[in-house]
Scaffold this active site. Structure first.
Site, mmCIF file in Angstrom:
data_model
loop_
_atom_site.group_PDB
_atom_site.id
_atom_site.type_symbol
_atom_site.label_atom_id
_atom_site.label_comp_id
_atom_site.label_asym_id
_atom_site.label_seq_id
_atom_site.Cartn_x
_atom_site.Cartn_y
_atom_site.Cartn_z
ATOM 1 N N ASP A 50 38.904 44.418 40.604
ATOM 2 C CA ASP A 50 38.561 43.084 40.656
ATOM 3 C C ASP A 50 38.680 42.274 42.007
ATOM 4 O O ASP A 50 39.520 42.863 42.854
ATOM 5 C CB ASP A 50 39.622 42.230 39.745
ATOM 6 C CG ASP A 50 39.225 40.853 39.581
ATOM 7 O OD1 ASP A 50 38.119 40.557 39.074
ATOM 8 O OD2 ASP A 50 40.264 40.130 39.978
ATOM 9 N N GLU A 100 34.000 45.394 41.991
ATOM 10 C CA GLU A 100 33.356 43.990 41.749
ATOM 11 C C GLU A 100 33.538 43.391 43.354
ATOM 12 O O GLU A 100 34.526 42.732 43.696
ATOM 13 C CB GLU A 100 34.174 43.075 40.848
ATOM 14 C CG GLU A 100 33.701 41.982 40.456
ATOM 15 C CD GLU A 100 34.671 40.733 40.591
ATOM 16 O OE1 GLU A 100 34.097 39.603 39.996
ATOM 17 O OE2 GLU A 100 35.650 40.719 41.022
#
Length: 590
Positions: free
Chosen positions: A220, A279
């Site tokens: 993330d 990401e």
């Protein structure tokens, strides 16, 4: 921890993919990875919130669909200020979702079904309930985070002008007068990755989950751990709109790559080809490719493709740029249409039937491109965005803070339907944490299974063909073919293809216009089409036409091919023309 399964969850033999423990190398280069947003996938205990046991019980759906791996959003101990992306303990499962035994069971069951397991890791920030941050508030260990004195005579102004992605300042003041950085919600303080203790802790967290058996991590905010020296001002507002369009002092700094290289070295010490997926929001395909150099991460999400409008020229440009950038570093390209942070593409592309037509065509386009593809839960059902949620049920922190993201992420997180009836359409034995529309039952897995015109059966057919056809999956190029305005046509070349029904090259045509378009037939037969049979001009196949010619790929349901057109072929070319249905995609054997 015991690795025996607490109960048996199996898919039929003919639906199981190859085992993750097989000798296939570079599996991630062509994998279809299915994203599970845990709290909205399946609820096993009736509390209205999806959990790990519910997800485990629904894994056969993924195997039957044809996925290679499952990516699970965070299920760690968390106050849930941002749907679990505010982690208080990276080695514990939140009681909302189960316990470590449930996580262990899920991993073993997935492997038994031939599915690899990717879990989220959240390294940019912790929860404000994390023991480290509680110590920091007490005045100890503040070096693990970004604490700064304020500006102005009395320090009452934030240290710089950075804004939170969720709206408002990216700084919050604590009682002793200092400020801490949070690029997201105040409950998500940013970690300081210049601190060696932070780096060592995350190496330990990686090892904990790798030892449990997970096959990789989705990282993330992989672009966010390092901030520019001195944390300079940006100079203007609405900074969230700049993410992914230009390099910012808090995102996509070159120092993040040293962290990723260290993680790659760690992953390479484990057997079984463990991977990490970034990401990463980067301003160009070239900047994004830096995250997937040979000594860094294995994949990076392609948000340029996700954000591309429904336009032939724009799509071709993004496809070319993406392939060129990743090929330059020897990495696979990834393709994604939806996830838990964006409006579902069925709605992004248009309302009602228009959006669904385009979404089905986009799915076949995505799955025909070389590289790896991501499928967000429910897109295989053609689920639209839920746009009429009452304000009082919304939980997106961006909605509550305003002035950042659009705050509408709850609409893509509504629990998905499994059955045509029941209190939550099979999601669980009770209600669901977000209300589901009355139309959900007709879009359920149960309602669509066996209907050859359904979106679910289209996805199942496409993934079965993708697995069998030698021209699909891994690769680094497409061969563009001449096509009218508003139409894309490209060939995928097969190496060492046989003579079977799924052998040879494949041509993909996509008509992005709102009308049928005549095109010289690019292949001998249609393998798969996004338009259902009654949506094809002239009612489908010409008399005597056989969609697959001499055979069929097991499990693939094939609609009729595009109708032969009355438009004459170009003089002297000896070919025939076909009418491509409006807003449709067709795979042709070539």
């Amino acid at each position: 921890m015991a690795h025996e399964l607490t109960s048996s969850v199996q898919a039929p033999e003919d639906l199981r993919p190859a085992s993750p423990s097989g000798d296939r190398t570079g599996w991630w280069r062509e994998a279809v990875i299915y994203q599970v947003y845990v709290r909205s996938f399946a609820d096993s205990d009736g509390d209205g919130i999806g959990d790990l046991r519910g997800a485990r019980e629904r894994l056969p759906h993924l195997a039957r669909l044809g996925a290679d791996a499952v990516w699970l959003t965070p299920f760690y101990a968390s106050p849930q200020a941002d749907g679990g992306y505010d982690v208080a303990d990276y080695r514990a499962v939140d009681p909302l979702f189960g316990d470590l035994a449930d996580a262990d069971d899920l991993v073993r069951t997935a492997h038994d079904l031939g599915l690899r397991v990717i879990v989220d890791i959240v390294p940019n920030h912790t929860s404000d309930r994390h023991p480290w941050f509680r110590e920091a508030l007490a005045g100890r260990g503040r070096n693990r985070y970004h604490f700064r004195p304020g500006r102005g005579p009395d320090g009452s102004l934030p240290p710089n002008d950075w804004e939170s992605v969720f709206g408002g300042p990216a700084w919050t003041r604590v009682p002793d007068g200092e400020w801490y950085l949070h690029l997201f919600a105040p409950e998500q303080p940013d970690l300081n990755w210049d601190d060696e203790e932070v780096r060592a802790e995350f190496e330990s967290v990686f090892r904990f989950w790798l030892d449990l058996g997970v096959d990789g991590f989705r990282v993330d905010v992989a672009h966010g751990m390092v901030k520019a020296p001195g944390m300079p001002d940006i100079g203007h507002g609405e900074q969230a709109r700049l993410i992914g369009t230009q390099q910012l002092p808090f995102f996509d700094q070159d120092g993040v790559h040293e962290i990723h290289r260290a993680w790659r070295r760690l992953l390479d010490t484990y057997e079984g080809e463990r991977i990490a997926v970034a990401e990463a929001w980067a301003p160009s395909a070239e900047r994004l490719a830096l995250y997937v150099r040979p000594d860094e991460l294995h994949q990076a999400f392609n948000f340029q493709f996700l954000n591309c409008p429904w336009d032939a020229d724009a799509l071709r440009r993004v496809i070319d740029d993406s392939l060129r950038a990743t090929t330059s570093v020897g990495a696979p390209t990834t393709w994604v249409l939806s996830n838990h942070d964006v409006v579902r593409h069925t709605t992004r592309y248009g309302e009602g039937a228009t959006g669904l037509r385009r979404a089905r065509a986009a799915a076949l386009l995505m799955l025909a491109l070389p590289g790896s593809a991501y499928v967000y839960q429910g897109e295989e059902l053609g689920l639209p965005e839920v746009t009429e949620l009452p304000d009082e049920v919304r939980q997106d922190p961006a909605f509550l803070r305003g002035e950042g993201q659009d705050g509408l992420r709850d609409g893509c997180r509504v629990p998905i339907p499994w059955t045509a009836g029941g209190p939550s359409y099979g999601f669980g034995p009770g209600d669901s944490w977000l209300p589901q529309p009355a139309s959900w039952g007709g879009l359920s897995v149960e309602a669509q299974t066996g209907d050859p015109d359904s979106t679910l059966e289209l996805y199942r057919s496409a993934l079965a063909l993708r697995r069998e056809h030698p021209a699909l999956g891994a690769g680094d190029a497409v061969e563009w073919l001449p096509a009218p305005d508003g139409v894309l046509a490209f060939r995928r070349r097969a190496e060492g293809a046989g003579d079977g029904p799924a052998g040879g090259d494949l041509v993909c045509t996509v008509n992005l216009t709102d009308r049928p378009v005549a095109l010289r037939a690019p292949g001998g037969r249609v393998l798969l089409a996004s338009a259902p049979g009654d949506g094809l001009p002239g009612g489908g196949a010409p008399e005597g036409a056989g969609p697959l010619g001499g055979g069929a790929v097991p499990g693939v349901k094939v609609p009729p091919p595009a109708r032969e057109s009355a438009v004459p072929a170009a003089s002297g070319d000896g070919g025939r023309t076909v009418l491509l249905p409006a807003e449709s995609c067709i795979w042709w054997a070539s």
